[in-house]
Design an enzyme around this catalytic site. Structure first.
Site, PDB file in Angstrom:
ATOM      1  N   GLU A   1     -85.520  23.293   4.205  1.00 34.37           N
ATOM      2  CA  GLU A   1     -84.562  24.387   4.403  1.00 34.37           C
ATOM      3  C   GLU A   1     -85.039  25.701   3.785  1.00 34.37           C
ATOM      4  OE1 GLU A   1     -80.339  22.862   3.902  1.00 34.37           O
ATOM      5  OE2 GLU A   1     -81.469  21.149   3.132  1.00 34.37           O
TER       6      GLU A   1
ATOM      7  N   SER B   1     -78.242  20.985   6.210  1.00 33.78           N
ATOM      8  CA  SER B   1     -78.519  21.733   7.439  1.00 33.78           C
ATOM      9  C   SER B   1     -78.574  20.838   8.666  1.00 33.78           C
ATOM     10  CB  SER B   1     -79.818  22.534   7.309  1.00 33.78           C
ATOM     11  OG  SER B   1     -79.668  23.555   6.354  1.00 33.78           O
TER      12      SER B   1
ATOM     13  N   GLY C   1     -74.805  27.904   2.164  1.00 28.26           N
ATOM     14  CA  GLY C   1     -75.572  28.950   2.823  1.00 28.26           C
ATOM     15  C   GLY C   1     -74.874  30.296   2.735  1.00 28.26           C
TER      16      GLY C   1
ATOM     17  N   GLU D   1     -69.047  15.474   3.272  1.00 29.81           N
ATOM     18  CA  GLU D   1     -70.004  15.763   2.211  1.00 29.81           C
ATOM     19  C   GLU D   1     -69.636  17.077   1.549  1.00 29.81           C
ATOM     20  OE1 GLU D   1     -73.857  17.579   4.173  1.00 29.81           O
ATOM     21  OE2 GLU D   1     -73.176  15.854   5.353  1.00 29.81           O
TER      22      GLU D   1
ATOM     23  N   ARG E   1     -68.853  24.030  -1.108  1.00 29.52           N
ATOM     24  CA  ARG E   1     -68.302  23.968   0.245  1.00 29.52           C
ATOM     25  C   ARG E   1     -68.179  22.511   0.650  1.00 29.52           C
ATOM     26  NH1 ARG E   1     -72.394  24.985   3.897  1.00 29.52           N
ATOM     27  NH2 ARG E   1     -72.237  22.799   4.516  1.00 29.52           N
TER      28      ARG E   1
ATOM     29  N   TYR F   1     -77.635  28.100  12.385  1.00 30.19           N
ATOM     30  CA  TYR F   1     -78.335  29.279  11.903  1.00 30.19           C
ATOM     31  C   TYR F   1     -78.798  30.263  12.966  1.00 30.19           C
ATOM     32  CZ  TYR F   1     -78.245  26.455   7.729  1.00 30.19           C
ATOM     33  OH  TYR F   1     -77.814  25.692   6.665  1.00 30.19           O
TER      34      TYR F   1
ATOM     35  N   ASN G   1     -71.410  20.618  -0.546  1.00 36.47           N
ATOM     36  CA  ASN G   1     -72.623  21.403  -0.729  1.00 36.47           C
ATOM     37  C   ASN G   1     -72.472  22.239  -1.992  1.00 36.47           C
ATOM     38  OD1 ASN G   1     -74.636  23.526  -0.428  1.00 36.47           O
ATOM     39  ND2 ASN G   1     -74.848  22.848   1.685  1.00 36.47           N
TER      40      ASN G   1
ATOM     41  N   ASP H   1     -67.285  19.739   3.575  1.00 35.21           N
ATOM     42  CA  ASP H   1     -67.215  19.541   5.023  1.00 35.21           C
ATOM     43  C   ASP H   1     -66.280  18.378   5.322  1.00 35.21           C
ATOM     44  OD1 ASP H   1     -69.056  21.575   5.193  1.00 35.21           O
ATOM     45  OD2 ASP H   1     -70.778  20.241   5.400  1.00 35.21           O
TER      46      ASP H   1
END
Length: 321
Positions: free
Chosen positions: A24, A160, A290, A284, A269, A230, A286, A271
């Site tokens: 990443e 990602s 991002g 999950e 963050r 992205y 993070n 999900d």
């Protein structure tokens, strides 16, 4: 060196750490540039540095007031770079190393969050070697028999959506695992929960963690893969997510619970999938979200009526209050 004017803090040297050598890397560089630009717009002296072989020498030669790591993938999210920053005694933004290690390993994070009362899809985590040792066909049959179809396969570590894919037919499971093992040595195979995919960002503040508006992700083909994340294109992001008030409240509660249960700090963050009945399922978390133009946390920041630069500045100041 950091300066204080009464109770105010003035930064003389802030480092945004981006890049690294994970899969990443390019996304991390884009995230780092955006954070650095947002802070520079506030006249904060910022240097954007790569996590390379020269990093330790540069930190020793010119120690920053604080580091803002925006490293994605291994080293950036597994706690390693934060261990290094603690060894050299430089304050940094984000979760402590031990919390990163727990959150980075998806099966472990799922177990912690489930213990805290949050639903998460039934799953198994299996190393690549096991398929060879026990026989791939027998293991695949057990997975389908136990978890049912459809399934979702992804590396136990990483982000990602690299190496991640949905499996709707048993004969496609082998290919999904091969793709997964290209990015990691172990696979997390979950029961696929159909519903609305949302991301809820959490920011620490003076009164504790605060959840930002949920971002709903809508893709034409139902795959929120690397390209959809992205590259600006057909993916639609709806903020706030189109959830019932009850489901939105459950999503907020799940993200806050995950943030607290995993011992995270400053920002995260989570999900989630919200099913047709409005029930929330944890996927999950993070620890280094991002920050690119298409990333979810900046969208949530804007939806909350905030700006990325002042938010990042507030996180920097939290290290000295």
């Amino acid at each position: 060196m950091i300066r204080t004017e009464g109770t105010a803090v003035e930064f003389a040297h802030v480092v945004v750490l981006a890049g690294g050598l994970s899969y990443e890397r390019e996304v991390s560089l884009r995230s780092g540039r955006r954070v650095a630009d947002a802070l520079r717009a506030l006249d904060i002296p910022v240097e954007l540095r790569d996590a390379d072989a020269h990093l330790l020498d540069r930190l020793a030669a010119d120690p920053p007031d604080v580091v803002f790591p925006v490293l994605h993938g291994a080293m950036g999210e597994d706690g390693a770079i934060r261990d290094i920053l603690e060894l050299v005694g430089i304050p940094y933004i984000g979760a402590r190393p031990d919390a990163c290690r727990v959150a980075w390993d998806k099966p472990t994070a799922k177990s912690v969050v489930a213990h805290a009362g949050i639903r998460t899809p039934a799953s198994v985590a299996l190393p690549k070697e096991l398929f060879h040792d026990l026989g791939a066909a027998a293991v695949l049959d057990l997975i389908v028999s136990r978890l049912g179809l459809p399934l979702f396969v992804k590396p136990t570590r990483g982000g990602s959506a690299l190496g991640a894919s949905a499996v709707h037919k048993a004969e496609d499971l082998t290919a999904a695992l091969v793709s997964c093992f290209a990015y990691g040595d172990a696979a997390l195979v979950e029961h696929y929960v159909d519903g609305t995919e949302v991301a809820v960002s959490v920011i620490d503040g003076p009164n504790g963690p605060r959840a930002l508006p949920a971002v709903e992700i809508v893709t034409p083909n139902g795959r929120y893969d690397y390209t959809a994340r992205y590259d600006a294109g057909d993916t639609e992001f709806v903020t706030p997510a189109r959830l019932s008030p009850e489901a939105a409240e459950r999503a907020t509660a799940a993200a806050l619970t995950a943030h607290r249960a995993l011992g995270l700090r400053d920002l995260s963050r989570t999900d989630l999938i919200v099913d047709a009945e409005g029930e929330v399922h944890f996927l999950e978390v993070n620890v280094a979200p991002g920050m690119t133009e298409t990333s979810l946390l900046p969208r949530a920041v804007a939806a909350a009526g905030l700006s990325l630069g002042p938010l990042c500045e507030t996180l920097l100041r939290r290290r000295f209050t």
